[in-house]
Design a protein around this motif. Structure first.
Motif, PDB file in Angstrom:
ATOM      1  N   ARG A  16      58.833  52.967  70.410  1.00 25.50           N
ATOM      2  CA  ARG A  16      57.467  52.855  70.929  1.00 25.50           C
ATOM      3  C   ARG A  16      56.526  53.832  70.226  1.00 25.50           C
ATOM      4  NH1 ARG A  16      60.198  51.600  75.876  1.00 25.50           N
ATOM      5  NH2 ARG A  16      60.262  53.764  76.557  1.00 25.50           N
ATOM      6  N   ARG A  17      57.003  55.048  69.961  1.00 24.93           N
ATOM      7  CA  ARG A  17      56.161  56.021  69.258  1.00 24.93           C
ATOM      8  C   ARG A  17      55.816  55.528  67.853  1.00 24.93           C
ATOM      9  NH1 ARG A  17      59.016  59.950  72.386  1.00 24.93           N
ATOM     10  NH2 ARG A  17      60.753  60.034  70.920  1.00 24.93           N
ATOM     11  N   ARG A  18      56.775  54.908  67.177  1.00 23.33           N
ATOM     12  CA  ARG A  18      56.499  54.378  65.841  1.00 23.33           C
ATOM     13  C   ARG A  18      55.485  53.235  65.905  1.00 23.33           C
ATOM     14  NH1 ARG A  18      62.053  55.240  65.290  1.00 23.33           N
ATOM     15  NH2 ARG A  18      62.547  53.032  65.478  1.00 23.33           N
ATOM     16  N   LEU A  19      55.632  52.351  66.887  1.00 23.82           N
ATOM     17  CA  LEU A  19      54.651  51.279  67.062  1.00 23.82           C
ATOM     18  C   LEU A  19      53.261  51.849  67.307  1.00 23.82           C
ATOM     19  CD1 LEU A  19      56.347  48.563  69.311  1.00 23.82           C
ATOM     20  CD2 LEU A  19      55.411  48.228  67.040  1.00 23.82           C
ATOM     21  N   LEU A  20      53.192  52.861  68.148  1.00 20.99           N
ATOM     22  CA  LEU A  20      51.904  53.474  68.471  1.00 20.99           C
ATOM     23  C   LEU A  20      51.297  54.121  67.235  1.00 20.99           C
ATOM     24  CD1 LEU A  20      49.881  54.000  70.731  1.00 20.99           C
ATOM     25  CD2 LEU A  20      51.093  56.135  71.205  1.00 20.99           C
ATOM     26  N   ALA A  21      52.110  54.829  66.466  1.00 21.53           N
ATOM     27  CA  ALA A  21      51.602  55.464  65.244  1.00 21.53           C
ATOM     28  C   ALA A  21      51.062  54.412  64.270  1.00 21.53           C
ATOM     29  CB  ALA A  21      52.704  56.287  64.585  1.00 21.53           C
ATOM     30  N   LEU A  22      51.721  53.280  64.208  1.00 18.31           N
ATOM     31  CA  LEU A  22      51.326  52.222  63.283  1.00 18.31           C
ATOM     32  C   LEU A  22      50.085  51.475  63.751  1.00 18.31           C
ATOM     33  CD1 LEU A  22      52.066  50.571  60.740  1.00 18.31           C
ATOM     34  CD2 LEU A  22      53.452  49.135  62.237  1.00 18.31           C
ATOM     35  N   PHE A  23      50.060  51.082  65.011  1.00 18.10           N
ATOM     36  CA  PHE A  23      49.006  50.195  65.500  1.00 18.10           C
ATOM     37  C   PHE A  23      47.870  50.895  66.233  1.00 18.10           C
ATOM     38  CE2 PHE A  23      52.497  46.973  65.214  1.00 18.10           C
ATOM     39  CZ  PHE A  23      51.889  46.179  64.254  1.00 18.10           C
ATOM     40  N   SER A  24      47.934  52.202  66.435  1.00 17.51           N
ATOM     41  CA  SER A  24      46.871  52.877  67.180  1.00 17.51           C
ATOM     42  C   SER A  24      45.673  53.226  66.314  1.00 17.51           C
ATOM     43  CB  SER A  24      47.405  54.139  67.864  1.00 17.51           C
ATOM     44  OG  SER A  24      47.787  55.095  66.887  1.00 17.51           O
ATOM     45  N   THR A  25      45.796  53.049  65.008  1.00 14.35           N
ATOM     46  CA  THR A  25      44.668  53.294  64.119  1.00 14.35           C
ATOM     47  C   THR A  25      43.734  52.084  64.162  1.00 14.35           C
ATOM     48  OG1 THR A  25      45.739  52.265  62.210  1.00 14.35           O
ATOM     49  CG2 THR A  25      46.166  54.632  62.570  1.00 14.35           C
ATOM     50  N   PRO A  26      42.483  52.262  63.770  1.00 18.89           N
ATOM     51  CA  PRO A  26      41.583  51.096  63.712  1.00 18.89           C
ATOM     52  C   PRO A  26      42.127  49.995  62.786  1.00 18.89           C
ATOM     53  CG  PRO A  26      40.308  53.115  63.574  1.00 18.89           C
ATOM     54  CD  PRO A  26      41.757  53.523  63.514  1.00 18.89           C
ATOM     55  N   GLU A  27      42.728  50.413  61.663  1.00 15.43           N
ATOM     56  CA  GLU A  27      43.290  49.425  60.738  1.00 15.43           C
ATOM     57  C   GLU A  27      44.482  48.702  61.368  1.00 15.43           C
ATOM     58  OE1 GLU A  27      42.859  52.651  59.928  1.00 15.43           O
ATOM     59  OE2 GLU A  27      41.220  52.585  58.499  1.00 15.43           O
ATOM     60  N   GLY A  28      45.337  49.437  62.048  1.00 16.33           N
ATOM     61  CA  GLY A  28      46.492  48.835  62.706  1.00 16.33           C
ATOM     62  C   GLY A  28      46.080  47.867  63.797  1.00 16.33           C
ATOM     63  N   GLU A  29      45.084  48.258  64.576  1.00 17.95           N
ATOM     64  CA  GLU A  29      44.584  47.377  65.638  1.00 17.95           C
ATOM     65  C   GLU A  29      43.991  46.107  65.033  1.00 17.95           C
ATOM     66  OE1 GLU A  29      43.944  45.709  69.147  1.00 17.95           O
ATOM     67  OE2 GLU A  29      44.964  47.629  68.953  1.00 17.95           O
ATOM     68  N   GLN A  30      43.294  46.258  63.911  1.00 22.53           N
ATOM     69  CA  GLN A  30      42.711  45.084  63.247  1.00 22.53           C
ATOM     70  C   GLN A  30      43.795  44.155  62.721  1.00 22.53           C
ATOM     71  OE1 GLN A  30      39.330  44.265  63.106  1.00 22.53           O
ATOM     72  NE2 GLN A  30      40.275  42.325  62.552  1.00 22.53           N
ATOM     73  N   VAL A  31      44.843  44.712  62.134  1.00 22.54           N
ATOM     74  CA  VAL A  31      45.955  43.893  61.631  1.00 22.54           C
ATOM     75  C   VAL A  31      46.597  43.125  62.786  1.00 22.54           C
ATOM     76  CG1 VAL A  31      48.310  44.009  60.702  1.00 22.54           C
ATOM     77  CG2 VAL A  31      46.460  45.269  59.584  1.00 22.54           C
TER      78      VAL A  31
END
Length: 90
Positions: A16-31
């Motif tokens: 879960r921490r890895r997912l959060l690190a990946l997708f919590s950025t604006p770019e990750g959320e956009q992807v």
């Protein structure tokens, strides 16, 4: 009393921490949003004329939606765990 942490729990939290690190950025959320739009997860599973639908298409849509529901749920759990950890360290 000392409680031992479950290895499975620790692994799930690490994931879960890895997912959060990946997708919590604006770019990750956009992807993530782009992928949800690409796989049409916002549409109903059953498409087609009333009373007629392609069961394989419905199965595919349901599978796509499930993936994104799991990701979104895991991200929310990771945010809650991060808040709890922050709260415990304050």
């Amino acid at each position: 009393m000392i409680y031992r942490r479950s290895p499975q729990l620790e692994q799930a939290q690490d994931e879960r921490r890895r997912l959060l690190a990946l997708f919590s950025t604006p770019e990750g959320e956009q992807v993530l949003s782009d992928l949800e739009r690409r796989f049409e997860t916002h549409l109903p599973v059953f498409q087609g004329k009333s009373g007629s639908y392609d069961p394989l298409d419905a199965m595919r849509r349901d599978a796509h939606r499930e993936i994104f529901l799991v990701i979104r749920h895991q991200l929310e759990l990771a945010r809650q765990e991060a808040k709890q950890t922050q709260h415990n360290h304050d």
